[in-house]
Design a protein around this motif. Structure first.
Motif, PDB file in Angstrom:
ATOM      1  N   ASP A 148      37.969  31.249  -6.319  1.00  0.00           N
ATOM      2  CA  ASP A 148      38.259  32.357  -5.421  1.00  0.00           C
ATOM      3  C   ASP A 148      39.732  32.275  -5.032  1.00  0.00           C
ATOM      4  O   ASP A 148      40.129  31.442  -4.220  1.00  0.00           O
ATOM      5  CB  ASP A 148      37.368  32.270  -4.180  1.00  0.00           C
ATOM      6  N   THR A 149      40.537  33.138  -5.614  1.00  0.00           N
ATOM      7  CA  THR A 149      41.982  33.087  -5.376  1.00  0.00           C
ATOM      8  C   THR A 149      42.368  33.603  -3.992  1.00  0.00           C
ATOM      9  O   THR A 149      43.531  33.477  -3.590  1.00  0.00           O
ATOM     10  CB  THR A 149      42.725  33.899  -6.443  1.00  0.00           C
ATOM     11  N   THR A 150      41.433  34.184  -3.248  1.00  0.00           N
ATOM     12  CA  THR A 150      41.752  34.643  -1.890  1.00  0.00           C
ATOM     13  C   THR A 150      41.782  33.488  -0.896  1.00  0.00           C
ATOM     14  O   THR A 150      42.251  33.660   0.229  1.00  0.00           O
ATOM     15  CB  THR A 150      40.729  35.689  -1.408  1.00  0.00           C
ATOM     16  N   TRP A 151      41.260  32.337  -1.300  1.00  0.00           N
ATOM     17  CA  TRP A 151      41.290  31.173  -0.415  1.00  0.00           C
ATOM     18  C   TRP A 151      42.660  30.516  -0.547  1.00  0.00           C
ATOM     19  O   TRP A 151      43.033  30.025  -1.607  1.00  0.00           O
ATOM     20  CB  TRP A 151      40.192  30.182  -0.796  1.00  0.00           C
ATOM     21  N   GLY A 152      43.421  30.499   0.527  1.00  0.00           N
ATOM     22  CA  GLY A 152      44.760  29.950   0.487  1.00  0.00           C
ATOM     23  C   GLY A 152      44.873  28.633   1.221  1.00  0.00           C
ATOM     24  O   GLY A 152      43.949  28.197   1.930  1.00  0.00           O
ATOM     25  N   SER A 153      46.015  27.980   1.070  1.00  0.00           N
ATOM     26  CA  SER A 153      46.232  26.681   1.701  1.00  0.00           C
ATOM     27  C   SER A 153      46.208  26.777   3.225  1.00  0.00           C
ATOM     28  O   SER A 153      45.938  25.783   3.907  1.00  0.00           O
ATOM     29  CB  SER A 153      47.568  26.101   1.240  1.00  0.00           C
ATOM     30  N   ALA A 154      46.488  27.971   3.773  1.00  0.00           N
ATOM     31  CA  ALA A 154      46.456  28.137   5.227  1.00  0.00           C
ATOM     32  C   ALA A 154      45.053  27.925   5.785  1.00  0.00           C
ATOM     33  O   ALA A 154      44.882  27.639   6.970  1.00  0.00           O
ATOM     34  CB  ALA A 154      46.967  29.521   5.614  1.00  0.00           C
ATOM     35  N   ASN A 155      44.040  28.067   4.938  1.00  0.00           N
ATOM     36  CA  ASN A 155      42.657  27.883   5.378  1.00  0.00           C
ATOM     37  C   ASN A 155      42.197  26.431   5.296  1.00  0.00           C
ATOM     38  O   ASN A 155      41.126  26.099   5.808  1.00  0.00           O
ATOM     39  CB  ASN A 155      41.715  28.748   4.540  1.00  0.00           C
ATOM     40  N   ASP A 156      42.974  25.593   4.610  1.00  0.00           N
ATOM     41  CA  ASP A 156      42.574  24.198   4.454  1.00  0.00           C
ATOM     42  C   ASP A 156      42.704  23.445   5.769  1.00  0.00           C
ATOM     43  O   ASP A 156      43.540  23.770   6.618  1.00  0.00           O
ATOM     44  CB  ASP A 156      43.425  23.512   3.381  1.00  0.00           C
ATOM     45  N   ILE A 157      41.889  22.433   5.920  1.00  0.00           N
ATOM     46  CA  ILE A 157      41.906  21.580   7.102  1.00  0.00           C
ATOM     47  C   ILE A 157      42.291  20.176   6.671  1.00  0.00           C
ATOM     48  O   ILE A 157      41.816  19.669   5.649  1.00  0.00           O
ATOM     49  CB  ILE A 157      40.529  21.588   7.796  1.00  0.00           C
ATOM     50  N   GLU A 158      43.137  19.553   7.460  1.00  0.00           N
ATOM     51  CA  GLU A 158      43.642  18.227   7.116  1.00  0.00           C
ATOM     52  C   GLU A 158      42.495  17.250   6.894  1.00  0.00           C
ATOM     53  O   GLU A 158      41.496  17.249   7.618  1.00  0.00           O
ATOM     54  CB  GLU A 158      44.547  17.724   8.239  1.00  0.00           C
ATOM     55  N   ASN A 159      42.632  16.431   5.860  1.00  0.00           N
ATOM     56  CA  ASN A 159      41.698  15.373   5.471  1.00  0.00           C
ATOM     57  C   ASN A 159      40.482  15.896   4.706  1.00  0.00           C
ATOM     58  O   ASN A 159      39.680  15.087   4.220  1.00  0.00           O
ATOM     59  CB  ASN A 159      41.209  14.573   6.690  1.00  0.00           C
ATOM     60  N   LEU A 160      40.306  17.206   4.597  1.00  0.00           N
ATOM     61  CA  LEU A 160      39.183  17.779   3.875  1.00  0.00           C
ATOM     62  C   LEU A 160      39.683  18.471   2.609  1.00  0.00           C
ATOM     63  O   LEU A 160      40.796  18.995   2.582  1.00  0.00           O
ATOM     64  CB  LEU A 160      38.428  18.788   4.737  1.00  0.00           C
ATOM     65  N   SER A 161      38.844  18.472   1.581  1.00  0.00           N
ATOM     66  CA  SER A 161      39.170  19.168   0.330  1.00  0.00           C
ATOM     67  C   SER A 161      38.072  20.183   0.044  1.00  0.00           C
ATOM     68  O   SER A 161      36.894  19.814  -0.077  1.00  0.00           O
ATOM     69  CB  SER A 161      39.276  18.181  -0.834  1.00  0.00           C
ATOM     70  N   SER A 162      38.455  21.451  -0.053  1.00  0.00           N
ATOM     71  CA  SER A 162      37.482  22.518  -0.312  1.00  0.00           C
ATOM     72  C   SER A 162      37.721  23.129  -1.683  1.00  0.00           C
ATOM     73  O   SER A 162      38.870  23.343  -2.088  1.00  0.00           O
ATOM     74  CB  SER A 162      37.573  23.604   0.769  1.00  0.00           C
ATOM     75  N   PHE A 163      36.631  23.421  -2.359  1.00  0.00           N
ATOM     76  CA  PHE A 163      36.656  24.059  -3.675  1.00  0.00           C
ATOM     77  C   PHE A 163      35.831  25.341  -3.562  1.00  0.00           C
ATOM     78  O   PHE A 163      34.611  25.280  -3.396  1.00  0.00           O
ATOM     79  CB  PHE A 163      36.072  23.125  -4.741  1.00  0.00           C
ATOM     80  N   VAL A 164      36.505  26.473  -3.643  1.00  0.00           N
ATOM     81  CA  VAL A 164      35.896  27.754  -3.277  1.00  0.00           C
ATOM     82  C   VAL A 164      35.797  28.643  -4.517  1.00  0.00           C
ATOM     83  O   VAL A 164      36.782  28.803  -5.257  1.00  0.00           O
ATOM     84  CB  VAL A 164      36.725  28.451  -2.177  1.00  0.00           C
ATOM     85  N   PHE A 165      34.624  29.260  -4.690  1.00  0.00           N
ATOM     86  CA  PHE A 165      34.362  30.047  -5.893  1.00  0.00           C
ATOM     87  C   PHE A 165      33.633  31.342  -5.538  1.00  0.00           C
ATOM     88  O   PHE A 165      32.981  31.437  -4.499  1.00  0.00           O
ATOM     89  CB  PHE A 165      33.510  29.240  -6.886  1.00  0.00           C
TER      90      PHE A 165
END
Length: 295
Positions: free
Chosen positions: A226-243
């Motif tokens: 999902d290319t709409t998920w940007g780095s601004a949505n990431d939270i420190e120490n967590l890794s998200s993989f969005v599809f």
């Protein structure tokens, strides 16, 4: 009474001193400003007023930033995590959230005193609650679930391989909550906690999650990043993989995300029947709030 007389010598002594002569070529001195009445408070200089205005505007701006809730904002120090309010853009109305209490002496998962990144809170209390208007899932009630119930999230032909992944990793607990919204969107959140971060990361790798969604979920066809998920949505120490499932899709449209949070893996799924795509904003809202609880 006789009139008092003043001698010329006394008048000269009490008279105001004469102004000193100016040097040749010097500009004349300006007239002294008139004295302000006693009951009028003098105004501060304009530069002081401008400085006060700037500081006031800055304080207001920081106040707005501090109280407004936006996607991607998460503080690891606070104990309260505000829910995102409905603002007419499709967001769901989640209740105000708070992090659960920890056992005495237990640190937060990503604090300096917890290098193993272990979640000591009850995993069930780390599940995001359902928003207003949701109909609870009778099987995914927010409690513990069996491995077999978790495997139902995957296509039938892939469940054996996922079962082997879980057998190898030996998770400590699996908790899940699900609900259905009035528009028919079904949400499911699974939290799988392992004995170490190595086993949690191993699950992500074994499912081939990364640049692709890996092992397909049930009722999905072609699923891409999902290319709409940007780095601004990431939270420190967590890794998200969005599809997100790509067109043409079948009878349902599915959005999904895995989050690696220390010793815990979260799987968030939104599924909507019909030919319309599952709404993007509620999905990202759900994922971010769940990630905040895990941080």
């Amino acid at each position: 009474m006789s009139e008092q007389t003043v001698t010329p010598e006394e008048a000269e002594a009490t008279a105001a001193p004469a102004p000193r002569p100016l040097p040749d070529g010097a500009p004349p001195l300006p007239d002294a400003p008139p004295a302000a009445p006693a009951d009028v408070v003098p105004r501060p200089p304009r530069r002081v007023l401008r400085a006060v205005a700037r500081w006031t505007a800055a304080a207001l701006a920081f106040g707005v930033l501090g109280t407004g809730t936006a996607f991607g904002i998460a503080s690891l120090e606070r104990t309260d995590v505000p829910g995102l309010a409905t603002e007419g853009d499709g967001r769901w109305d989640y209740p105000e959230l708070s992090l659960p209490a920890l056992p005495a002496g237990s640190p937060r998962p990503f604090s300096p005193g917890n290098p193993a990144e272990i979640h000591h809170a009850d995993l069930r209390e780390l599940l995001l609650p359902a928003p207003a208007g949701a109909k609870p899932d009778k099987k995914l009630t927010g409690g513990w679930i069996s491995t077999e119930t978790f495997l139902d999230a995957y296509r039938e032909q892939d469940r054996r391989s996922v079962a082997q992944v879980l057998k190898d990793g030996a998770p400590r607990h699996i908790a899940a909550r699900g609900w259905t919204m009035p528009d028919g969107t079904t949400s499911r959140i699974y939290l799988v906690r392992f004995n170490s971060t190595a086993f949690a990361s191993g699950m992500i790798d074994a499912l081939n999650v990364g640049s692709s969604a890996g092992t397909p979920l049930a009722r999905t066809d072609t699923t891409d990043l999902d290319t709409t998920w940007g780095s601004a949505n990431d939270i420190e120490n967590l890794s998200s993989f969005v599809f997100a499932e790509q067109a043409p899709f079948g009878a349902e449209h599915v959005r999904q995300a895995y989050t690696l949070a220390g010793d815990t893996v979260a799987l968030v799924v939104h599924e909507r029947p019909g030919k319309r795509e599952t709404a993007l904003i509620p999905f990202q809202q759900t994922l971010i709030l769940q990630n905040q609880l895990l941080a």
